[in-house]
Design a protein around this motif. Structure first.
Motif, PDB file in Angstrom:
ATOM      1  N   TYR A 242      -5.096  -9.745  20.016  1.00  0.00           N
ATOM      2  CA  TYR A 242      -4.544  -8.457  19.590  1.00  0.00           C
ATOM      3  C   TYR A 242      -5.656  -7.473  19.209  1.00  0.00           C
ATOM      4  CZ  TYR A 242      -2.326  -5.021  16.516  1.00  0.00           C
ATOM      5  OH  TYR A 242      -1.920  -3.856  15.919  1.00  0.00           O
ATOM      6  N   CYS A 243      -6.629  -7.934  18.439  1.00  0.00           N
ATOM      7  CA  CYS A 243      -7.691  -7.037  17.963  1.00  0.00           C
ATOM      8  C   CYS A 243      -8.550  -6.500  19.103  1.00  0.00           C
ATOM      9  CB  CYS A 243      -8.547  -7.742  16.917  1.00  0.00           C
ATOM     10  SG  CYS A 243      -7.689  -7.988  15.341  1.00  0.00           S
TER      11      CYS A 243
ATOM     12  N   THR B  26      -7.986   1.983  20.545  1.00  0.00           N
ATOM     13  CA  THR B  26      -8.168   2.952  19.460  1.00  0.00           C
ATOM     14  C   THR B  26      -9.611   3.395  19.246  1.00  0.00           C
ATOM     15  OG1 THR B  26      -8.395   1.208  17.774  1.00  0.00           O
ATOM     16  CG2 THR B  26      -6.161   1.995  18.266  1.00  0.00           C
TER      17      THR B  26
ATOM     18  N   VAL C 195      -0.164  -2.766  24.662  1.00  0.00           N
ATOM     19  CA  VAL C 195      -0.679  -1.466  24.215  1.00  0.00           C
ATOM     20  C   VAL C 195      -0.988  -0.549  25.394  1.00  0.00           C
ATOM     21  CG1 VAL C 195      -1.602  -2.421  22.076  1.00  0.00           C
ATOM     22  CG2 VAL C 195      -3.091  -2.269  24.086  1.00  0.00           C
TER      23      VAL C 195
ATOM     24  N   CYS D 284      -8.891  -3.356  11.205  1.00  0.00           N
ATOM     25  CA  CYS D 284      -7.593  -3.414  11.876  1.00  0.00           C
ATOM     26  C   CYS D 284      -6.479  -3.567  10.841  1.00  0.00           C
ATOM     27  CB  CYS D 284      -7.579  -4.608  12.842  1.00  0.00           C
ATOM     28  SG  CYS D 284      -6.999  -4.193  14.482  1.00  0.00           S
TER      29      CYS D 284
ATOM     30  N   GLN E 119      -3.783  -0.293   9.183  1.00  0.00           N
ATOM     31  CA  GLN E 119      -2.334  -0.395   9.330  1.00  0.00           C
ATOM     32  C   GLN E 119      -1.600  -0.556   7.999  1.00  0.00           C
ATOM     33  OE1 GLN E 119      -1.016  -3.118  12.448  1.00  0.00           O
ATOM     34  NE2 GLN E 119      -2.917  -2.821  13.555  1.00  0.00           N
TER      35      GLN E 119
ATOM     36  N   MET F 237      -6.597  -3.677  20.561  1.00  0.00           N
ATOM     37  CA  MET F 237      -6.622  -2.522  19.664  1.00  0.00           C
ATOM     38  C   MET F 237      -7.990  -1.843  19.670  1.00  0.00           C
ATOM     39  SD  MET F 237      -3.659  -2.011  18.544  1.00  0.00           S
ATOM     40  CE  MET F 237      -4.021  -0.809  17.248  1.00  0.00           C
TER      41      MET F 237
END
Length: 291
Positions: A77-78, A85, A108, A213, A217, A81
């Motif tokens: 996931y990271c 981002t 994403v 991260c 959030q 991201m």
């Protein structure tokens, strides 16, 4: 051990430490669930890139943890991201990694190519001119059970192109398992770095981005966070890098002797691997939560 670092966490001190934080990272199910009941935010961070967030929640639930998908931060996931981002990637990813990484990238909006076997075909002259996707603008390396010479060569070819980004999940060279250990993801990353003659940007522990991260959030305050883990070079170093309180559990590969050696080394970098506290097991926090 002397000094304020790496102190044995006593029962009396445990409640004081828990009262001083709003967030913690994984431990035994009873401790984690009680932390939440006591109003603490809990996040699960892992360098394992072979599972999606949902897969981790399913696994944690079976083990008795009360976990939600948005509380899980794995390198699959990271990585997605980070590309989305921070890099604001426009283009495809050549992915040396798992189906979980593919799923997280697609979630994403990132397109990828490369997951699955890439068998050796042709001769060496063919390998020097291996077909490349012109839309690929980044190479990402995670754990890949299909890692091969052809993948290594294809990654190198992409990385020689101007502007191609280079990201790795983590640098762990060994992965401890019950009954032994295996070569870690960092070995694959080092192979690609050697071939490409470039160094990757990593997103997993102990890199600051993994905490960023979480913080971006949930708006967590580093001064009110406790990083709990069983590895000095990833978990405790991440906490030190991000200004978090740190607690080493002696249920993994790292020992108090290892921490002592780092503390006495006189090396500034190694001081980052000295925890504030240590316990034999995360279960030692239970009395402070139940009292």
């Amino acid at each position: 051990m002397s000094g304020s670092k790496c102190a044995r966490l006593s029962a009396a001190l445990a409640k004081q430490v828990l009262d001083s934080v709003d967030s913690a990272v994984p431990g035994a199910p009873q401790v984690i669930n009680l932390l939440k009941e006591n109003g603490k935010k809990v996040f699960f961070v892992t360098n394992n890139s072979t599972k999606t967030r949902k897969m981790y929640v399913d696994k944690l639930s079976v083990l008795g943890f009360n976990a939600k998908e948005d509380e899980v931060f794995g390198t699959a996931y990271c990585s997605a991201m980070y590309l989305k981002t921070v890099c604001k990637l426009e283009g495809k990813v050549y992915l040396i990694g798992s189906n979980a990484m593919r799923e997280e990238m697609e979630a994403v909006g990132l397109q990828q190519t490369g997951v699955g076997p890439d068998h050796v075909l042709g001769k060496q002259t063919d390998w020097a001119n291996v077909p490349l996707d012109p839309e690929v603008k980044a190479v990402v390396v995670g754990f890949d059970e299909h890692f091969s010479y052809m993948k290594l060569n294809r990654a190198m070819q992409y990385l020689t192109q101007p502007g191609c980004l280079f990201v790795g999940t983590n640098r762990d060279t060994r992965l401890p398992l019950e009954g032994g250990q295996i070569a870690g993801m960092g070995c694959l990353l080092q192979a690609v770095e050697t071939a490409a003659q470039r160094q990757a940007q990593t997103v997993g522990k102990p890199n600051h981005f993994m905490f960023d991260c979480v913080a971006s959030q949930f708006g967590v305050d580093p001064d009110r966070c406790l990083m709990v883990g069983d590895r000095l070079d990833t978990d405790i170093m991440l906490g030190s890098n991000c200004g978090l309180k740190t607690l080493l559990t002696l249920t993994g590969v790292s020992t108090v002797a290892d921490a002592e050696a780092h503390q006495k080394s006189g090396c500034a970098e190694r001081q980052g691997m000295v925890p504030d506290y240590y316990v034999e097991s995360i279960a030692e926090l239970l009395p402070a939560l139940q009292g």
